[in-house]
Design an enzyme around this catalytic site. Sequence first.
Site, PDB file in Angstrom:
ATOM      1  N   LEU A  65       0.861  -1.190   0.000  1.00 10.22           N
ATOM      2  CA  LEU A  65       0.000   0.000   0.000  1.00 10.22           C
ATOM      3  C   LEU A  65       0.896   1.239   0.000  1.00 10.22           C
ATOM      4  O   LEU A  65       0.635   2.197  -0.717  1.00 10.22           O
ATOM      5  CB  LEU A  65      -0.909   0.002   1.229  1.00 10.22           C
ATOM      6  CG  LEU A  65      -2.023   1.051   1.187  1.00 10.22           C
ATOM      7  CD1 LEU A  65      -3.102   0.641   0.192  1.00 10.22           C
ATOM      8  CD2 LEU A  65      -2.660   1.261   2.553  1.00 10.22           C
ATOM      9  N   ASN A 112      -4.148  -6.914  -9.082  1.00 11.44           N
ATOM     10  CA  ASN A 112      -3.125  -5.911  -9.412  1.00 11.44           C
ATOM     11  C   ASN A 112      -1.979  -6.536 -10.169  1.00 11.44           C
ATOM     12  O   ASN A 112      -1.630  -7.691  -9.958  1.00 11.44           O
ATOM     13  CB  ASN A 112      -2.636  -5.203  -8.133  1.00 11.44           C
ATOM     14  CG  ASN A 112      -1.423  -5.875  -7.519  1.00 11.44           C
ATOM     15  OD1 ASN A 112      -0.293  -5.634  -7.921  1.00 11.44           O
ATOM     16  ND2 ASN A 112      -1.670  -6.767  -6.551  1.00 11.44           N
ATOM     17  N   PHE A 116       5.954  -3.763  -8.920  1.00  9.39           N
ATOM     18  CA  PHE A 116       6.948  -3.096  -8.051  1.00  9.39           C
ATOM     19  C   PHE A 116       7.261  -1.678  -8.525  1.00  9.39           C
ATOM     20  O   PHE A 116       8.431  -1.288  -8.657  1.00  9.39           O
ATOM     21  CB  PHE A 116       8.264  -3.896  -7.970  1.00  9.39           C
ATOM     22  CG  PHE A 116       8.201  -5.198  -7.227  1.00  9.39           C
ATOM     23  CD1 PHE A 116       7.129  -5.525  -6.403  1.00  9.39           C
ATOM     24  CD2 PHE A 116       9.244  -6.121  -7.334  1.00  9.39           C
ATOM     25  CE1 PHE A 116       7.089  -6.730  -5.708  1.00  9.39           C
ATOM     26  CE2 PHE A 116       9.216  -7.326  -6.644  1.00  9.39           C
ATOM     27  CZ  PHE A 116       8.136  -7.626  -5.844  1.00  9.39           C
ATOM     28  N   SER A 176       5.786 -12.094  -5.502  1.00 15.54           N
ATOM     29  CA  SER A 176       4.899 -11.298  -6.351  1.00 15.54           C
ATOM     30  C   SER A 176       4.748 -12.016  -7.690  1.00 15.54           C
ATOM     31  O   SER A 176       5.736 -12.469  -8.267  1.00 15.54           O
ATOM     32  CB  SER A 176       5.485  -9.910  -6.594  1.00 15.54           C
ATOM     33  OG  SER A 176       4.783  -9.304  -7.669  1.00 15.54           O
ATOM     34  N   ASN A 178       3.997 -10.520 -10.352  1.00 18.29           N
ATOM     35  CA  ASN A 178       4.085  -9.492 -11.395  1.00 18.29           C
ATOM     36  C   ASN A 178       5.510  -9.131 -11.793  1.00 18.29           C
ATOM     37  O   ASN A 178       5.725  -8.154 -12.502  1.00 18.29           O
ATOM     38  CB  ASN A 178       3.342  -8.235 -10.937  1.00 18.29           C
ATOM     39  CG  ASN A 178       1.886  -8.544 -10.623  1.00 18.29           C
ATOM     40  OD1 ASN A 178       1.238  -9.249 -11.390  1.00 18.29           O
ATOM     41  ND2 ASN A 178       1.396  -8.066  -9.491  1.00 18.29           N
ATOM     42  N   THR A 179       6.483  -9.869 -11.304  1.00 19.57           N
ATOM     43  CA  THR A 179       7.866  -9.709 -11.752  1.00 19.57           C
ATOM     44  C   THR A 179       8.280 -11.058 -12.314  1.00 19.57           C
ATOM     45  O   THR A 179       8.209 -12.073 -11.608  1.00 19.57           O
ATOM     46  CB  THR A 179       8.782  -9.284 -10.577  1.00 19.57           C
ATOM     47  OG1 THR A 179       8.366  -7.989 -10.146  1.00 19.57           O
ATOM     48  CG2 THR A 179      10.248  -9.235 -10.987  1.00 19.57           C
ATOM     49  N   LYS A 218       8.460 -13.897   2.413  1.00 23.08           N
ATOM     50  CA  LYS A 218       7.045 -13.841   2.031  1.00 23.08           C
ATOM     51  C   LYS A 218       6.795 -14.776   0.858  1.00 23.08           C
ATOM     52  O   LYS A 218       7.437 -14.658  -0.188  1.00 23.08           O
ATOM     53  CB  LYS A 218       6.657 -12.408   1.666  1.00 23.08           C
ATOM     54  CG  LYS A 218       5.161 -12.262   1.376  1.00 23.08           C
ATOM     55  CD  LYS A 218       4.733 -10.835   1.470  1.00 23.08           C
ATOM     56  CE  LYS A 218       3.276 -10.658   1.103  1.00 23.08           C
ATOM     57  NZ  LYS A 218       2.845  -9.267   1.208  1.00 23.08           N
ATOM     58  N   ASN A 247       1.164 -13.954  -0.281  1.00 18.65           N
ATOM     59  CA  ASN A 247       1.011 -12.884  -1.267  1.00 18.65           C
ATOM     60  C   ASN A 247      -0.306 -13.110  -2.049  1.00 18.65           C
ATOM     61  O   ASN A 247      -1.136 -13.911  -1.630  1.00 18.65           O
ATOM     62  CB  ASN A 247       2.235 -12.908  -2.201  1.00 18.65           C
ATOM     63  CG  ASN A 247       2.618 -11.518  -2.661  1.00 18.65           C
ATOM     64  OD1 ASN A 247       1.759 -10.771  -3.144  1.00 18.65           O
ATOM     65  ND2 ASN A 247       3.881 -11.171  -2.531  1.00 18.65           N
ATOM     66  N   TYR A 319      -4.672  -5.968   3.794  1.00 24.65           N
ATOM     67  CA  TYR A 319      -4.518  -5.015   2.686  1.00 24.65           C
ATOM     68  C   TYR A 319      -5.900  -4.789   2.054  1.00 24.65           C
ATOM     69  O   TYR A 319      -6.575  -3.792   2.325  1.00 24.65           O
ATOM     70  CB  TYR A 319      -3.476  -5.522   1.666  1.00 24.65           C
ATOM     71  CG  TYR A 319      -3.132  -4.497   0.600  1.00 24.65           C
ATOM     72  CD1 TYR A 319      -4.113  -3.768  -0.068  1.00 24.65           C
ATOM     73  CD2 TYR A 319      -1.813  -4.233   0.239  1.00 24.65           C
ATOM     74  CE1 TYR A 319      -3.805  -2.821  -1.025  1.00 24.65           C
ATOM     75  CE2 TYR A 319      -1.496  -3.290  -0.721  1.00 24.65           C
ATOM     76  CZ  TYR A 319      -2.500  -2.592  -1.359  1.00 24.65           C
ATOM     77  OH  TYR A 319      -2.201  -1.661  -2.305  1.00 24.65           O
TER      78      TYR A 319
HETATM   79  C1  LIG Z   1      -2.350  -3.314  -5.077  1.00 23.39           C
HETATM   80  C2  LIG Z   1      -1.518  -4.285  -4.307  1.00 23.39           C
HETATM   81  C3  LIG Z   1      -0.132  -4.127  -4.285  1.00 23.39           C
HETATM   82  C4  LIG Z   1       0.662  -5.021  -3.562  1.00 23.39           C
HETATM   83  N1  LIG Z   1       2.022  -4.829  -3.525  1.00 23.39           N
HETATM   84  C5  LIG Z   1       2.792  -5.645  -2.774  1.00 23.39           C
HETATM   85  C6  LIG Z   1       4.190  -5.422  -2.653  1.00 23.39           C
HETATM   86  O1  LIG Z   1       4.738  -4.460  -3.205  1.00 23.39           O
HETATM   87  N2  LIG Z   1       4.913  -6.288  -1.897  1.00 23.39           N
HETATM   88  C7  LIG Z   1       4.353  -7.346  -1.233  1.00 23.39           C
HETATM   89  O2  LIG Z   1       5.056  -8.075  -0.551  1.00 23.39           O
HETATM   90  N3  LIG Z   1       3.024  -7.582  -1.329  1.00 23.39           N
HETATM   91  C8  LIG Z   1       2.243  -6.752  -2.068  1.00 23.39           C
HETATM   92  N4  LIG Z   1       0.893  -6.981  -2.143  1.00 23.39           N
HETATM   93  C9  LIG Z   1       0.330  -8.190  -1.477  1.00 23.39           C
HETATM   94  C10 LIG Z   1      -0.271  -7.874  -0.109  1.00 23.39           C
HETATM   95  O3  LIG Z   1       0.709  -7.414   0.790  1.00 23.39           O
HETATM   96  C11 LIG Z   1      -0.949  -9.141   0.473  1.00 23.39           C
HETATM   97  O4  LIG Z   1       0.052 -10.119   0.697  1.00 23.39           O
HETATM   98  C12 LIG Z   1      -2.003  -9.743  -0.450  1.00 23.39           C
HETATM   99  O5  LIG Z   1      -2.723  -8.721  -1.091  1.00 23.39           O
HETATM  100  C13 LIG Z   1      -2.990 -10.634   0.306  1.00 23.39           C
HETATM  101  O6  LIG Z   1      -3.618  -9.928   1.343  1.00 23.39           O
HETATM  102  P1  LIG Z   1      -5.065  -9.233   1.203  1.00 23.39           P
HETATM  103  O7  LIG Z   1      -6.007 -10.284   0.697  1.00 23.39           O
HETATM  104  O8  LIG Z   1      -5.383  -8.734   2.569  1.00 23.39           O
HETATM  105  O9  LIG Z   1      -4.908  -8.117   0.216  1.00 23.39           O
HETATM  106  C14 LIG Z   1       0.072  -6.112  -2.867  1.00 23.39           C
HETATM  107  C15 LIG Z   1      -1.316  -6.258  -2.908  1.00 23.39           C
HETATM  108  C16 LIG Z   1      -2.117  -5.373  -3.600  1.00 23.39           C
HETATM  109  C17 LIG Z   1      -3.608  -5.570  -3.616  1.00 23.39           C
END
Ligand SMILES: Cc1cc2nc3c(=O)[nH]c(=O)nc-3n(C[C@H](O)[C@H](O)[C@H](O)COP(=O)(O)O)c2cc1C
Length: 347
Positions: A65, A112, A116, A176, A178-179, A218, A247, A319
């Site tokens: 976030l 999403n 990064f 992630s 997305n990488t 993670k 994640n 999140y």
């Molecule tokens: C828009 C968005 C961006 C995220 N960016 C990252 C990130 O940069 N690094 C990371 O470790 N997790 C990232 N996450 C993953 C969240 O930290 C979390 O692990 C995941 O969304 C599951 O939790 P939630 O269901 O509560 O969202 C991102 C999630 C969302 C929705």
Amino acid sequence: MNLYSYFRALLFRLEPETAHRLTFQLLDLAARTPWCAQAQRQVVEDPVDIMGIRFPNRVGMAAGLDKNGAHIDALHCLGFGFVEVGTVTPRAQPGNPRPRLFRLPDAEALINRMGFNNDGLDSFLAHVLARRSRGVLGLNTGKNFDTPIERAVDDYLIGLRGVHPYADYVTINISSPNTKNLRALQAADQFAPLLSALRKEKEILDRRYERSVPLAIKIAPDLTPEAVADIARVLVEEGMDGVIATNTTTARLGVEGLPFADEMGGLSGRPVREAATRVIETLRAALPAGFPIIGVGGVDSAAAALEKVRAGADLVQVYTGFIYQGPGLIADISRALADERAQSTRV
Ligand SMILES: Cc1cc2nc3c(=O)[nH]c(=O)nc-3n(C[C@H](O)[C@H](O)[C@H](O)COP(=O)(O)O)c2cc1C
């Protein structure tokens, strides 16, 4: 309807990244007012010692976030027991082209493929240094998209060296979606050498700065139970201090047919809840008693948080649930987890 649901209705009329920016502008302002103390009073004190850190309560803000660590005070102001910022990469990078963030309100989910996007390590550290709050802070590191996967370890070492002096704990994000190829780092042949290099560096840094900074890894929800058990074994062998599960998911279970469900990226929120809980259960069964697990994925209520703790999590993060439910969620969860602990110590 609570107050937040009106605010959310307004926010959801905006493009998601615009809504995100506006919310942080408002929160940054609120963090300088008595509203902050008011928000914190709603949250129940429930201190726990995990990874050698005292957490004032067990609800944290998950990474992503606040990717640049630019709003740490605003997030602590809401009463989170800990705040994780990043993912930061060594060099600034723009992330994927927009649109790259999609709401699926019928499933209380997001997809999403941010990739990064962040301003890089130097800017991140400047923000971290400028914070005023002294709440528990996790710093989450990743690799640049154009660093070859064979050299990923170099990026994680740069990240670790940079953040170590300022972090209460450091997260190594290898999950992630997305990488490109990032998640391959979870596979046995790459996982152990990466962790081993990080542990050696951590020990050098711990000695240099005369404080031990825990390392947490993670992981993804899209792993077989066998793969999760293998990961658990390596975490212990390589002396890691904690694991964050999980994640976002590449699966689309529970969102079939909804608008945006076919967008590429990681799905979060309610649809990932069960898969994340299964991973936590498998980890808990495979890890030695007391090995710290931070549970994340679809925590959008006190019940969902309790589910994570009963599966074996020591702490939880939110999140997507926070986006849908608002800051009242922190107080609800903190209360439920404190009550659960009080009951279990009474029995
Ligand atoms: C828009 C968005 C961006 C995220 N960016 C990252 C990130 O940069 N690094 C990371 O470790 N997790 C990232 N996450 C993953 C969240 O930290 C979390 O692990 C995941 O969304 C599951 O939790 P939630 O269901 O509560 O969202 C991102 C999630 C969302 C929705």
